[in-house]
Design an enzyme around this catalytic site. Structure first.
Site, PDB file in Angstrom:
ATOM      1  N   ARG A 136      48.364  33.686   7.572  1.00 19.93           N
ATOM      2  CA  ARG A 136      49.303  33.687   6.694  1.00 19.93           C
ATOM      3  C   ARG A 136      48.739  32.446   5.555  1.00 19.93           C
ATOM      4  NH1 ARG A 136      53.909  30.577   5.952  1.00 19.93           N
ATOM      5  NH2 ARG A 136      53.668  29.904   7.928  1.00 19.93           N
TER       6      ARG A 136
ATOM      7  N   ARG B 176      44.789  27.307   7.035  1.00 21.71           N
ATOM      8  CA  ARG B 176      45.078  26.715   8.397  1.00 21.71           C
ATOM      9  C   ARG B 176      44.533  26.790   9.529  1.00 21.71           C
ATOM     10  NH1 ARG B 176      51.630  27.600   7.769  1.00 21.71           N
ATOM     11  NH2 ARG B 176      51.767  26.030   5.990  1.00 21.71           N
TER      12      ARG B 176
ATOM     13  N   HIS C 296      53.077  27.920  15.172  1.00 23.16           N
ATOM     14  CA  HIS C 296      54.049  27.858  14.198  1.00 23.16           C
ATOM     15  C   HIS C 296      54.121  28.985  13.601  1.00 23.16           C
ATOM     16  CE1 HIS C 296      55.482  25.992  10.428  1.00 23.16           C
ATOM     17  NE2 HIS C 296      54.728  26.751   9.495  1.00 23.16           N
TER      18      HIS C 296
ATOM     19  N   ALA D 215      65.719  35.486   5.965  1.00 24.44           N
ATOM     20  CA  ALA D 215      65.580  37.221   5.844  1.00 24.44           C
ATOM     21  C   ALA D 215      67.053  37.771   6.099  1.00 24.44           C
ATOM     22  CB  ALA D 215      64.654  37.783   6.750  1.00 24.44           C
TER      23      ALA D 215
ATOM     24  N   ARG E  87      65.566  27.021   8.342  1.00 28.03           N
ATOM     25  CA  ARG E  87      66.192  25.647   8.253  1.00 28.03           C
ATOM     26  C   ARG E  87      65.113  24.550   8.333  1.00 28.03           C
ATOM     27  NH1 ARG E  87      70.424  22.924  12.350  1.00 28.03           N
ATOM     28  NH2 ARG E  87      69.344  20.918  11.960  1.00 28.03           N
TER      29      ARG E  87
ATOM     30  N   HIS F 190      50.133  25.666  13.114  1.00 25.19           N
ATOM     31  CA  HIS F 190      49.854  24.549  12.179  1.00 25.19           C
ATOM     32  C   HIS F 190      48.989  23.324  12.629  1.00 25.19           C
ATOM     33  CE1 HIS F 190      51.246  22.009   9.076  1.00 25.19           C
ATOM     34  NE2 HIS F 190      51.947  22.915   8.461  1.00 25.19           N
TER      35      HIS F 190
ATOM     36  N   GLU G 209      49.600  23.836  -1.402  1.00 28.83           N
ATOM     37  CA  GLU G 209      49.234  23.717   0.043  1.00 28.83           C
ATOM     38  C   GLU G 209      47.828  24.269   0.126  1.00 28.83           C
ATOM     39  OE1 GLU G 209      52.576  24.254   2.682  1.00 28.83           O
ATOM     40  OE2 GLU G 209      53.706  24.592   0.940  1.00 28.83           O
TER      41      GLU G 209
HETATM   42  C1  SIN Z   1      54.371  23.592   5.872  1.00 30.29           C
HETATM   43  O1  SIN Z   1      55.145  22.850   5.180  1.00 30.29           O
HETATM   44  O2  SIN Z   1      53.433  23.123   5.960  1.00 30.29           O
HETATM   45  C2  SIN Z   1      54.630  24.662   6.352  1.00 30.29           C
HETATM   46  C3  SIN Z   1      54.932  25.784   5.354  1.00 30.29           C
HETATM   47  C4  SIN Z   1      54.601  27.202   5.941  1.00 30.29           C
HETATM   48  O3  SIN Z   1      54.524  27.368   7.024  1.00 30.29           O
HETATM   49  O4  SIN Z   1      54.237  28.177   4.920  1.00 30.29           O
END
Ligand code: SIN
Length: 539
Positions: A385, A289, A350, A29, A57, A243, A127
């Site tokens: 998210r 998630r 996360h 950002a 990173r 996460h 994902e």
């Molecule tokens: C991940 O690689 O699981 C994280 C990606 C994210 O947080 O959007």
């Protein structure tokens, strides 16, 4: 009371620098916004550590944007809204899904090299909760590192951007409810003032609120706390994303095992080796998630274990090593070979969905103060998210912020500004206090919350508030105060929200309650706490 500033100061007695735009933070950002601003103005980019040492990173999975013919902004919008569990801003999501592809092209023009297949087409992965393959990645699972490499190289080559590394911003300075610049501390030096026409907070997230996090140690909620003290609105900070799959292994950090591993076919097993996700959601391992993280915790409780397993051993060795070189090598250091071994994992903090409330051009309730990236709450993420939407959000809104700042009139000269309040000279141990706070948050304000625990946490934090009135000089002490400030806001909002939704789960109110709670919790130092929105009128 949390004081307006963490330090006493008198601007007339300090070194002063001037620039058009100050950008605080050097993740995607900050770097991207500074580059966009540099096309028409001078900018100072301030990084708490080195330029390449940001949370970005560590991003593995990738960046979500519509590029495939079989995909569409309408599908991306739908997936984002479903994951957001009823609290996304429709307008902000529209902006994200329509402007994302254009911003992605700019990232590529700035030199980011996303992975391509043998025919030269961008490789797309999937994902959780995405209905299509739409996530671009780089060097397999090192997307964030590649973006930071490209953007920071570009920033260093741009004469209109001055980079200040290892500088800590203590507070943003305001005058008559307008932001006029920041107080910065150089390494081993005296605090000074940077006066600006506009200030952009791009300080990242708040992972250090918790003992177990995938975030680096710099993620100390500085932007949320500074903006709160400066009078901006803090929105929806009860929504914290855990996460589902962080490495859980003795001696190893809670290293992120990307959701893309599940996207490429990995399955979750409890410690008895049983696959369990089909009992919890029809999308199984690729459910949103929050669902997967809570299912894992339920299995951990059932089997009395501190972890579950992630199993990708049925996929070809080639695929595992080519798609996940970073994760593969990291696990191998601990004797875990993803090709043959199940990887022990557990949820870890996360991402924070809430943050500094902004309009669709990234401006906060404090005029000339902008927020971009994880520190902001644009409304894109709602209560949870969608994976890989964070990098897209940062560039989409970074661009909009730069456009908005271009239109700002220059400011008139500043009157004298000073802040004085009595402060006690007492020793404190910020690192010890951080650990205490992290344990409190994990225990009572973590994945599962309950009124009793929340009240206990709140009571303990109220007692710690006296530390705001001590005299502090170190970065560690200021970081702790910022964490405490954010912890108080999160705990307060979590107590108020008597329902469960997305990244906020109350065991005493386990259901989603749209009738009462399809709305936002806004906190500000000026107006206290207020609720906003209702059914049919979610902002
Ligand atoms: C991940 O690689 O699981 C994280 C990606 C994210 O947080 O959007």
């Amino acid at each position: 009371m949390i004081p307006r500033y963490l330090v006493n100061f008198d601007l007339d007695r300090m070194r002063r620098e001037r620039t058009d735009v100050v950008v605080v933070g050097a993740g995607i950002a900050g770097l991207y916004t500074a580059l966009q601003v540099s096309t028409y103005a001078d900018a100072i980019l301030i990084s708490k550590k080195k330029l390449d040492d940001s949370n970005t990173r560590w991003a593995q999975g990738g960046i979500a944007a519509v590029t495939a013919k079989s995909d569409s902004p309408a599908l991306h919008r739908q997936d984002t809204l479903v994951a957001g569990a009823g609290l996304c801003s429709d307008e902000a999501v529209e902006v994200l899904v329509h402007e994302g592809p254009e911003r992605l092209k700019e990232l590529i023009e700035y030199g980011t090299q996303f992975d391509k297949d043998d025919q030269g087409r961008y490789e797309l992965t999937r994902e959780g909760a995405h209905s299509k393959r739409r996530i671009l990645h780089a060097q397999g699972d090192a997307t964030g590192a590649e973006i930071v490499r490209a953007l920071s190289e570009r920033v260093r080559e741009t004469p209109r951007i001055t980079v200040l590394e290892d500088h800590f911003v203590v507070d943003v300075v305001t005058h008559e409810e307008q932001c006029v610049g920041v107080l910065a501390i150089p390494p081993d030096g005296e605090m000074f003032f940077i006066q600006s026409n506009a200030t952009v907070l791009a300080t990242g997230g708040a992972g250090q609120l918790y003992r177990y996090t995938t975030n680096p140690d710099i993620a100390t909620a500085d932007g949320i706390a500074m903006a709160y003290r400066a009078g901006a609105d803090i929105k929806d900070v009860e929504f914290i994303q855990f996460h589902p799959t962080a490495l859980y292994y003795p001696g190893a950090p809670r290293f992120l095992i990307s959701e893309a591993v599940r996207g490429e076919g990995a399955i979750l097993r409890n410690i008895n080796g049983e696959r369990f996700m089909e009992q919890y959601h029809q999308q199984k391992e690729l459910a949103p998630r929050d669902v997967v993280a809570r299912a894992i915790v339920a299995e951990m409780e059932k089997t009395n274990s501190a972890y579950v397993y992630l199993d990708i051993t049925h996929e070809p060795e080639e695929l595992i090593k080519h798609r996940f070189p970073t994760i593969y090598k990291f696990c191998l250091q601990y004797g875990l070979d993803m090709v043959t071994d199940w990887i022990p994992v557990a949820p870890a903090c996360h991402y924070i969905m809430g943050g500094v409330r902004t309009d669709l051009h990234g401006e906060t309730a404090t005029s000339r103060l902008f927020a971009c990236g994880e520190v902001s709450c644009t409304g894109v993420h709602g209560a949870n998210r969608l994976a890989s939407n964070s990098l897209s959000e940062a560039v989409v809104f970074g661009h909009r912020i730069a456009e908005r700042i271009k239109q700002l009139a220059p400011r008139e000269s500043l009157p004298p500004i000073r802040f004085e309040q009595p402060r006690e000279h007492r020793p404190s141990n910020p690192m010890q206090q951080r650990v205490k706070l992290q344990k409190l948050m994990l225990r009572h304000v973590g994945l599962k919350r309950h009124e009793k625990g929340l009240r206990k946490a709140s009571h303990e934090m109220e007692r710690m508030k006296r530390l705001f009135h001590y005299e502090h000089h170190t970065k560690e002490a200021f970081e702790f105060l910022n964490l405490l400030n954010a912890a108080l806001l999160t705990t307060h909002a979590a107590l108020l929200r008597e329902e469960s939704r997305g990244g906020h789960y109350r065991s005493d109110f386990p259901q989603k309650d749209d009738l009462i709670w399809r709305k936002h919790i806004i906190q500000s130092i000026k107006d206290g706490v207020r609720e906003e929105g209702s059914i049919g009128h979610v902002e």
